[in-house]
Design a protein around this motif. Structure first.
Motif, PDB file in Angstrom:
ATOM      1  N   VAL A  79       0.839  -1.195   0.000  1.00  0.00           N
ATOM      2  CA  VAL A  79       0.000   0.000   0.000  1.00  0.00           C
ATOM      3  C   VAL A  79       0.876   1.248   0.000  1.00  0.00           C
ATOM      4  O   VAL A  79       1.733   1.424   0.869  1.00  0.00           O
ATOM      5  CB  VAL A  79      -0.944   0.017   1.218  1.00  0.00           C
ATOM      6  CG1 VAL A  79      -1.790   1.291   1.217  1.00  0.00           C
ATOM      7  CG2 VAL A  79      -1.841  -1.207   1.210  1.00  0.00           C
ATOM      8  N   GLU A  89      -3.496   5.772   1.209  1.00  0.00           N
ATOM      9  CA  GLU A  89      -4.862   5.401   1.587  1.00  0.00           C
ATOM     10  C   GLU A  89      -5.658   6.672   1.807  1.00  0.00           C
ATOM     11  O   GLU A  89      -5.169   7.625   2.432  1.00  0.00           O
ATOM     12  CB  GLU A  89      -4.850   4.548   2.853  1.00  0.00           C
ATOM     13  CG  GLU A  89      -6.230   4.045   3.260  1.00  0.00           C
ATOM     14  CD  GLU A  89      -6.165   3.103   4.453  1.00  0.00           C
ATOM     15  OE1 GLU A  89      -7.192   2.947   5.130  1.00  0.00           O
ATOM     16  OE2 GLU A  89      -5.079   2.514   4.694  1.00  0.00           O
ATOM     17  N   LYS A 108      -7.313   2.570  -1.641  1.00  0.00           N
ATOM     18  CA  LYS A 108      -5.880   2.389  -1.445  1.00  0.00           C
ATOM     19  C   LYS A 108      -5.183   2.361  -2.797  1.00  0.00           C
ATOM     20  O   LYS A 108      -5.639   1.674  -3.725  1.00  0.00           O
ATOM     21  CB  LYS A 108      -5.603   1.077  -0.699  1.00  0.00           C
ATOM     22  CG  LYS A 108      -6.142   1.042   0.720  1.00  0.00           C
ATOM     23  CD  LYS A 108      -5.848  -0.294   1.373  1.00  0.00           C
ATOM     24  CE  LYS A 108      -6.396  -0.349   2.794  1.00  0.00           C
ATOM     25  NZ  LYS A 108      -6.147  -1.675   3.448  1.00  0.00           N
TER      26      LYS A 108
END
Length: 363
Positions: A259, A262, A356
């Protein structure tokens, strides 16, 4: 006349929009909108991005983009450093007797030289007169390969544009490197990498890096590197289509994910890349057709996607990538030397409504 920031701000307020509403409706980050209205260029990762957002924001506010861009360029030219040769330094009063004495002596010397020149029977061929053996105007044509060399005042770079060559003339090699373009004279400092929009279309046309420039001696010239933007430069238009964003549960579990960002919403992101060595490289932006090319050391590319980018990389350790999204930056780690790698960089969404931006390693 209003500045470009005031013009944008007044147009927004005339529509009774606050900054948050403008950011939501344009999908332009709030920090970028503030940067435009407050004329804070440091809020953007590069001038090319700022000009793109400036044009989109102006169109959203029903303001002529050309008017805003012209106001920005006018301010930029006003803030450019004044060439040393145009600065008048006032002399103390006690210098004037010295100057007058020197002037009379100079006039006498000129009279003697003119007398010898006029009455001498020796003729001089104008083609043999050399003002300075080091001063020779050279022309260089910029191609798809990077240009590396030392340039001097008066040298010209021919940039191939759609409507013919654009002539760029070196105007300064002292203190900073100056390049005269159709949109004005642009100055670059030592060890500074600059993206240039030379034809005023708000897109970056070339990258200039200054390796060496003297602080005081213009005769030394400047060592520079110039690179023309190729097909690896693409700016997406529009907004992120959230209906096309997959849920995280739809991603194969055996694919490694990382990731990057976000957020409560998804928005376009920019990928910047540079090559430290030769690499076969292929990419696909959103639903566009894939593009394949071969890059060599020193070449760069920039692309912006609304939803996602797929990358195919050979010898991927030669590639350096950074991601810019909503004014946040992330340097992307790439594989080992000689490794062939396929990656997706795209938005996904969780069941809790969060979005994300992830990197997914594919087989």
């Amino acid at each position: 006349m209003d500045s470009y920031g005031e013009l944008l701000k007044n147009a927004r307020e005339a529509r009774n929009l606050d900054l948050d509403s403008a950011a939501r409706e344009t999908s332009i980050a709030l920090s970028f909108i503030k940067g435009l209205e407050e004329e804070d260029t440091s809020a953007f990762p590069g001038e090319a991005y700022m000009l793109g957002f400036m044009r989109n924001y102006a169109e959203f506010l029903n303001v002529r983009p050309d008017t805003v861009l012209n106001l920005y360029r006018a301010k930029k030219l006003q803030e450019s450093p004044v060439p040393e040769g145009l600065i008048v330094h006032e002399k103390p009063w006690f210098f004037w007797p010295i100057i007058l004495t020197s002037s009379f002596a100079a006039l006498a010397a000129i009279f003697v030289v003119l007398y010898i020149f006029v009455f001498s029977k020796k003729t001089v061929d104008d083609s043999e007169i050399v003002l300075d053996k080091n001063v020779t105007v050279r022309k260089y044509e910029l191609t798809d390969k990077a240009f590396n060399g030392r340039l001097y005042v008066g040298d010209q770079i021919l940039y191939p544009a759609k409507n013919g060559n654009v002539v760029l003339t070196v105007s300064s090699t002292s203190g900073s490197f100056g390049l005269q373009c159709p949109v004005g004279t642009l100055y670059m400092d030592l060890a500074e990498e600059t993206e240039l929009d030379i034809d005023g279309d708000t897109l970056s046309d070339m990258i200039v890096y200054v390796y060496d420039v003297s602080a005081t001696d213009s005769s030394r010239g400047a060592e520079v590197r110039m690179l023309k933007r190729g097909e690896g430069f693409y700016i997406a238009t529009g907004t992120t289509n959230t209906d096309e964003i997959p849920f995280s549960s739809e991603i194969a579990s055996n694919h490694k994910q990382h990731v990057l960002f976000e957020d409560n919403r998804a928005y376009p992101f920019t990928l910047n890349g540079s090559f430290r060595g030769s690499c076969e490289f292929r990419y696909r932006i959103d639903r566009r057709d894939p593009v394949e090319s071969y890059f060599t050391s020193g070449e760069v590319f920039t692309m912006t996607a609304n939803n996602g980018i797929r990358l195919w990389m050979g010898n991927c350790n030669t590639l350096k990538i950074s991601i810019v999204a909503d004014s946040k930056n992330y340097d992307l780690e790439i594989g080992k030397a000689g490794q062939v790698l396929v990656e997706d960089i795209k938005w996904i969404k969780d069941t809790d409504g969060k979005y994300k931006l992830v990197v997914i390693e594919l087989d």
